[in-house]
Design a protein around this motif. Structure first.
Motif, short mmCIF file in Angstrom:
data_model
loop_
_atom_site.label_atom_id
_atom_site.label_comp_id
_atom_site.label_asym_id
_atom_site.label_seq_id
_atom_site.Cartn_x
_atom_site.Cartn_y
_atom_site.Cartn_z
N ASP A 125 -25.85 -15.06 -75.69
CA ASP A 125 -26.76 -13.90 -75.71
C ASP A 125 -27.48 -13.69 -74.37
OD1 ASP A 125 -28.25 -16.27 -76.03
OD2 ASP A 125 -29.83 -15.24 -77.13
N GLU A 126 -27.18 -14.49 -73.35
CA GLU A 126 -27.83 -14.37 -72.05
C GLU A 126 -26.93 -13.59 -71.09
OE1 GLU A 126 -30.52 -18.39 -71.78
OE2 GLU A 126 -28.38 -18.58 -71.32
N LYS A 127 -27.53 -12.62 -70.40
CA LYS A 127 -26.79 -11.86 -69.39
C LYS A 127 -27.77 -11.16 -68.46
CE LYS A 127 -26.33 -7.86 -72.39
NZ LYS A 127 -25.45 -7.04 -73.17
N THR A 128 -27.28 -10.83 -67.28
CA THR A 128 -28.02 -10.04 -66.32
C THR A 128 -27.14 -8.85 -65.96
OG1 THR A 128 -27.17 -11.38 -64.49
CG2 THR A 128 -29.31 -12.03 -65.41
N GLU A 129 -27.63 -7.98 -65.08
CA GLU A 129 -26.86 -6.80 -64.70
C GLU A 129 -26.79 -6.71 -63.18
OE1 GLU A 129 -27.03 -2.23 -65.96
OE2 GLU A 129 -28.63 -2.77 -64.56
N VAL A 130 -25.61 -6.35 -62.70
CA VAL A 130 -25.40 -6.11 -61.28
C VAL A 130 -25.04 -4.64 -61.12
CG1 VAL A 130 -23.98 -6.64 -59.26
CG2 VAL A 130 -24.64 -8.47 -60.86
N GLU A 131 -25.77 -3.95 -60.25
CA GLU A 131 -25.48 -2.56 -59.92
C GLU A 131 -25.08 -2.51 -58.45
OE1 GLU A 131 -27.47 1.86 -60.23
OE2 GLU A 131 -28.81 0.15 -60.08
N VAL A 132 -23.97 -1.85 -58.16
CA VAL A 132 -23.49 -1.72 -56.79
C VAL A 132 -23.43 -0.23 -56.47
CG1 VAL A 132 -21.70 -2.35 -55.13
CG2 VAL A 132 -22.06 -3.77 -57.18
N GLU A 133 -24.16 0.18 -55.43
CA GLU A 133 -24.20 1.58 -55.02
C GLU A 133 -23.53 1.72 -53.66
OE1 GLU A 133 -28.16 3.45 -56.72
OE2 GLU A 133 -28.54 1.55 -55.67
N PHE A 134 -22.75 2.79 -53.51
CA PHE A 134 -22.02 3.10 -52.30
C PHE A 134 -22.54 4.44 -51.79
CE2 PHE A 134 -19.56 0.49 -55.11
CZ PHE A 134 -18.95 -0.45 -54.29
N THR A 135 -23.33 4.42 -50.72
CA THR A 135 -23.98 5.62 -50.21
C THR A 135 -23.41 5.97 -48.84
OG1 THR A 135 -26.00 4.91 -51.35
CG2 THR A 135 -26.23 6.64 -49.67
#
Length: 173
Positions: free
Chosen positions: A108-118
């Motif tokens: 039940d453990e998780k984190t989130e990674v967001e990758v943005e390309f600008t």
């Protein structure tokens, strides 16, 4: 066209995220392609960055929402697959999000990674934001016995090291 499978994000909780950025001298579409399709080529090797202890693991990122981020490697004559996350947003060439689970996380453990390309005047700024650490208990082994601020600084440097490898790999010829 983009695929999105995520709720509206709440405001970040202080002490909840690490961020790192790198400037690439390639356009956003190519930066996105390199980050995703060629992830095994630029992602650093070694126990600090990979699960396979012998450095021969192969990192995979399956395209599209629901795709897996995983490492495969041979162990005792069998192929072992360790899933690290699932894609939750796939918006080429601008954005990618995936769940992130360390090997010692409970189900039940998780984190989130967001990758943005600008797009920039010289190519692309790639920004990685790794959030959700406030939901992981302070004494979790993944935190390396660090308080929130030093832990997040360490995570920022970890992503910075990876993005430095991405920059070297993505150098135009």
């Amino acid at each position: 066209m983009s695929d999105i499978l995520e709720p509206t994000r709440p405001a970040a909780i202080p002490g909840d995220q690490a961020r790192a950025s790198v400037s690439l001298k390639v356009p956003p579409a190519l930066a996105f392609e390199i980050f995703t399709a060629e992830i095994d080529q630029w992602w650093r090797r070694g126990l600090r960055y990979r699960i396979a202890r012998d450095g021969r693991g192969i990192l995979h990122l399956e395209p599209g929402v629901g795709g897996r981020l995983f490492e495969s490697f041979e162990l005792h004559g069998r192929t072992k697959v360790i899933e690290t996350g699932r894609i939750t947003a796939w918006e080429p060439p601008a954005r990618l999000c995936f769940e992130w689970r360390a090997v010692n996380f409970k189900p039940d453990e998780k984190t989130e990674v967001e990758v943005e390309f600008t797009a920039t005047a010289t190519g692309t700024m790639v920004t990685v934001t790794h959030r959700g650490w406030a939901a992981i208990r302070p004494d979790h082994p993944a935190r390396h016995h660090l308080e929130a601020a030093p832990f997040l600084a360490m995570m920022g440097r970890w992503w910075g090291d990876l993005l430095s490898s991405l920059r070297l790999y993505a150098r135009p010829s």
